[in-house]
Scaffold this motif. Sequence first.
Motif, mmCIF file in Angstrom:
data_model
loop_
_atom_site.group_PDB
_atom_site.id
_atom_site.type_symbol
_atom_site.label_atom_id
_atom_site.label_comp_id
_atom_site.label_asym_id
_atom_site.label_seq_id
_atom_site.Cartn_x
_atom_site.Cartn_y
_atom_site.Cartn_z
ATOM 1 N N ARG A 1 4.222 -11.366 -17.010
ATOM 2 C CA ARG A 1 4.205 -10.307 -16.412
ATOM 3 C C ARG A 1 6.120 -9.902 -16.995
ATOM 4 N NH1 ARG A 1 2.564 -8.972 -11.743
ATOM 5 N NH2 ARG A 1 4.445 -7.940 -11.106
ATOM 6 N N ARG A 2 7.405 -10.903 -17.500
ATOM 7 C CA ARG A 2 7.913 -10.721 -18.170
ATOM 8 C C ARG A 2 7.642 -9.660 -19.874
ATOM 9 N NH1 ARG A 2 10.310 -15.301 -16.110
ATOM 10 N NH2 ARG A 2 8.995 -16.733 -18.133
ATOM 11 N N ALA A 3 6.740 -10.255 -20.252
ATOM 12 C CA ALA A 3 6.938 -10.125 -20.999
ATOM 13 C C ALA A 3 6.245 -8.472 -21.450
ATOM 14 C CB ALA A 3 5.113 -10.406 -22.074
ATOM 15 N N LEU A 4 5.486 -8.013 -20.370
ATOM 16 C CA LEU A 4 5.135 -6.658 -19.772
ATOM 17 C C LEU A 4 6.084 -6.105 -18.724
ATOM 18 C CD1 LEU A 4 1.784 -7.705 -18.735
ATOM 19 C CD2 LEU A 4 1.779 -5.986 -20.425
ATOM 20 N N GLY A 5 7.575 -6.531 -19.262
ATOM 21 C CA GLY A 5 8.438 -5.597 -17.875
ATOM 22 C C GLY A 5 7.973 -5.762 -16.690
ATOM 23 N N LEU A 6 7.307 -6.440 -15.923
ATOM 24 C CA LEU A 6 6.756 -6.271 -14.617
ATOM 25 C C LEU A 6 7.511 -7.298 -13.822
ATOM 26 C CD1 LEU A 6 3.297 -5.992 -15.171
ATOM 27 C CD2 LEU A 6 4.437 -4.180 -14.915
ATOM 28 N N ASP B 1 4.540 -22.468 1.200
ATOM 29 C CA ASP B 1 5.503 -21.753 1.384
ATOM 30 C C ASP B 1 4.191 -19.864 1.031
ATOM 31 O OD1 ASP B 1 7.057 -23.090 2.134
ATOM 32 O OD2 ASP B 1 8.505 -22.566 0.995
ATOM 33 N N ILE B 2 4.674 -18.993 2.002
ATOM 34 C CA ILE B 2 3.178 -17.810 1.561
ATOM 35 C C ILE B 2 4.231 -16.782 1.191
ATOM 36 C CG2 ILE B 2 2.205 -16.045 3.112
ATOM 37 C CD1 ILE B 2 0.695 -19.256 2.403
ATOM 38 N N VAL B 3 3.791 -16.385 0.398
ATOM 39 C CA VAL B 3 4.633 -15.458 -0.084
ATOM 40 C C VAL B 3 3.872 -14.036 -1.474
ATOM 41 C CG1 VAL B 3 6.159 -17.278 -1.679
ATOM 42 C CG2 VAL B 3 4.414 -16.800 -3.204
ATOM 43 N N ASP B 4 4.211 -13.149 -1.388
ATOM 44 C CA ASP B 4 3.023 -12.206 -2.120
ATOM 45 C C ASP B 4 4.779 -10.987 -3.047
ATOM 46 O OD1 ASP B 4 5.123 -10.010 -0.931
ATOM 47 O OD2 ASP B 4 3.551 -8.739 -0.363
ATOM 48 N N ARG B 5 3.976 -10.251 -3.972
ATOM 49 C CA ARG B 5 4.796 -9.222 -4.974
ATOM 50 C C ARG B 5 4.742 -8.560 -4.243
ATOM 51 N NH1 ARG B 5 2.382 -12.112 -8.925
ATOM 52 N NH2 ARG B 5 4.751 -13.656 -9.880
ATOM 53 N N PRO B 6 5.246 -7.515 -4.128
ATOM 54 C CA PRO B 6 5.415 -6.068 -4.217
ATOM 55 C C PRO B 6 4.220 -5.117 -5.393
ATOM 56 C CG PRO B 6 7.433 -6.078 -3.360
ATOM 57 C CD PRO B 6 6.857 -7.771 -4.480
ATOM 58 N N PRO B 7 3.282 -4.211 -5.102
ATOM 59 C CA PRO B 7 2.241 -3.722 -5.897
ATOM 60 C C PRO B 7 3.213 -2.974 -7.249
ATOM 61 C CG PRO B 7 2.015 -3.335 -3.464
ATOM 62 C CD PRO B 7 3.181 -3.780 -3.720
ATOM 63 N N SER B 8 2.733 -3.559 -8.179
ATOM 64 C CA SER B 8 3.128 -3.077 -9.480
ATOM 65 C C SER B 8 2.461 -1.578 -9.524
ATOM 66 C CB SER B 8 2.668 -3.670 -11.166
ATOM 67 O OG SER B 8 3.278 -5.385 -10.581
ATOM 68 N N LYS B 9 3.014 -0.378 -10.314
ATOM 69 C CA LYS B 9 2.532 0.512 -11.004
ATOM 70 C C LYS B 9 1.592 0.593 -12.137
ATOM 71 C CE LYS B 9 5.143 4.219 -8.365
ATOM 72 N NZ LYS B 9 6.656 3.240 -8.031
ATOM 73 N N ARG B 10 1.906 -0.439 -12.757
ATOM 74 C CA ARG B 10 1.187 -0.806 -13.927
ATOM 75 C C ARG B 10 1.656 -2.104 -14.240
ATOM 76 N NH1 ARG B 10 4.028 -2.085 -18.824
ATOM 77 N NH2 ARG B 10 5.602 -2.173 -17.954
ATOM 78 N N ARG C 1 -6.466 0.250 -4.532
ATOM 79 C CA ARG C 1 -7.300 -0.872 -3.838
ATOM 80 C C ARG C 1 -6.022 -1.668 -3.948
ATOM 81 N NH1 ARG C 1 -11.653 -2.025 -0.682
ATOM 82 N NH2 ARG C 1 -12.258 -4.273 -0.985
ATOM 83 N N THR C 2 -6.437 -2.613 -4.319
ATOM 84 C CA THR C 2 -5.356 -3.653 -4.379
ATOM 85 C C THR C 2 -3.648 -3.433 -3.540
ATOM 86 O OG1 THR C 2 -4.377 -3.955 -6.518
ATOM 87 C CG2 THR C 2 -6.669 -5.296 -6.185
ATOM 88 N N SER C 3 -3.054 -2.498 -4.545
ATOM 89 C CA SER C 3 -2.066 -2.692 -3.622
ATOM 90 C C SER C 3 -2.218 -1.904 -1.873
ATOM 91 C CB SER C 3 -0.872 -1.327 -4.178
ATOM 92 O OG SER C 3 -1.349 -1.292 -5.950
ATOM 93 N N ALA C 4 -3.019 -1.704 -1.958
ATOM 94 C CA ALA C 4 -3.063 -1.243 -0.212
ATOM 95 C C ALA C 4 -3.513 -2.104 0.524
ATOM 96 C CB ALA C 4 -4.158 -0.268 -0.293
ATOM 97 N N ILE C 5 -4.570 -3.164 0.128
ATOM 98 C CA ILE C 5 -4.199 -4.696 0.810
ATOM 99 C C ILE C 5 -3.518 -4.926 0.963
ATOM 100 C CG2 ILE C 5 -5.678 -6.746 0.282
ATOM 101 C CD1 ILE C 5 -8.076 -4.893 -0.018
ATOM 102 N N VAL C 6 -2.124 -6.125 -0.692
ATOM 103 C CA VAL C 6 -1.178 -6.335 -0.163
ATOM 104 C C VAL C 6 -0.323 -5.572 0.732
ATOM 105 C CG1 VAL C 6 1.127 -6.573 -1.251
ATOM 106 C CG2 VAL C 6 -1.231 -6.715 -3.076
#
Length: 218
Positions: free
Chosen positions: A2-7, A101-110, A168-173
Amino acid sequence: MRRALGLAGATRYAGYVAWRALARFDLAGDAAVEVWGRGRRFGYARLPGGLAYWYATRNSPPDAETSASRKADVAAEFARWHAPVPALIEATDATSILRHDIVDRPPSKRWGRGRVTLLGDAAHAMTPNLGQGACQAIEDAVVLARELAATSDVASALRAYEKARIPRTSAIVRESWRIGRAGQLEGRVACALRDLAVQKIPAAAHRRSVERVQGWTP
Ligand SMILES: Cc1cc2nc3c(=O)[nH]c(=O)nc-3n(C[C@H](O)[C@H](O)[C@H](O)COP(=O)(O)OP(=O)(O)OC[C@H]3O[C@@H](n4cnc5c(N)ncnc54)[C@H](O)[C@@H]3O)c2cc1C
């Protein structure tokens, strides 16, 4: 990656911890149940072969496991809950209980660039409230295989895969996060209002929301 992709790489703590385990336990009539309390939830499901799967949550700061006995912790949390909750915990092998511990990541646009993309939790880590993390990873794989089979241009296949999967995955997150927030409410009044609101959801609306998540076809 993710870091390498700038996310954005950091996960976001949801404010609660989850325990889960399998136990040899006859749940009799109950196929699958989730009960919401105040800052706590407990769920269980009957599995083949006389097994039961259970999970439990509690509001907590992150990294807060202090006791050497995970089983004693969870048993104390749910000691005054209805049957079969205490008996189910009691029937569990102490060494088999997972705690996260429950975590997620806010959805990425790419999700990628060139001949690189992401799949599964690396792309769309979500809270487990819809039971969809691994399911979405499997859906990703199906779509990725389809797009790669359709062209020899790998980069354009990866972009087509991302275009199909990100909404679809962003909506489910987001939905999973919202359910977790409601399920973990702790104040007496907030919980009373929540419970009233949940009772008022028409069965058809509930069915439609389940169908939106589970009714996916390739
Ligand atoms: C409490 C809880 C309950 C859940 N309930 C459900 C549910 O009911 N239904 C559902 O569908 N999902 C559920 N999930 C989510 C599910 O577990 C995840 O979404 C799923 O495991 C993601 O799969 P993945 O392959 O993307 O990632 P992972 O399972 O994390 O697999 C990634 C793998 O890559 C390995 N790895 C990492 N870095 C490297 C490296 N540099 N080199 C080699 N290997 C590496 C890791 O060790 C790991 O084995 C739940 C999760 C939790 C925490």
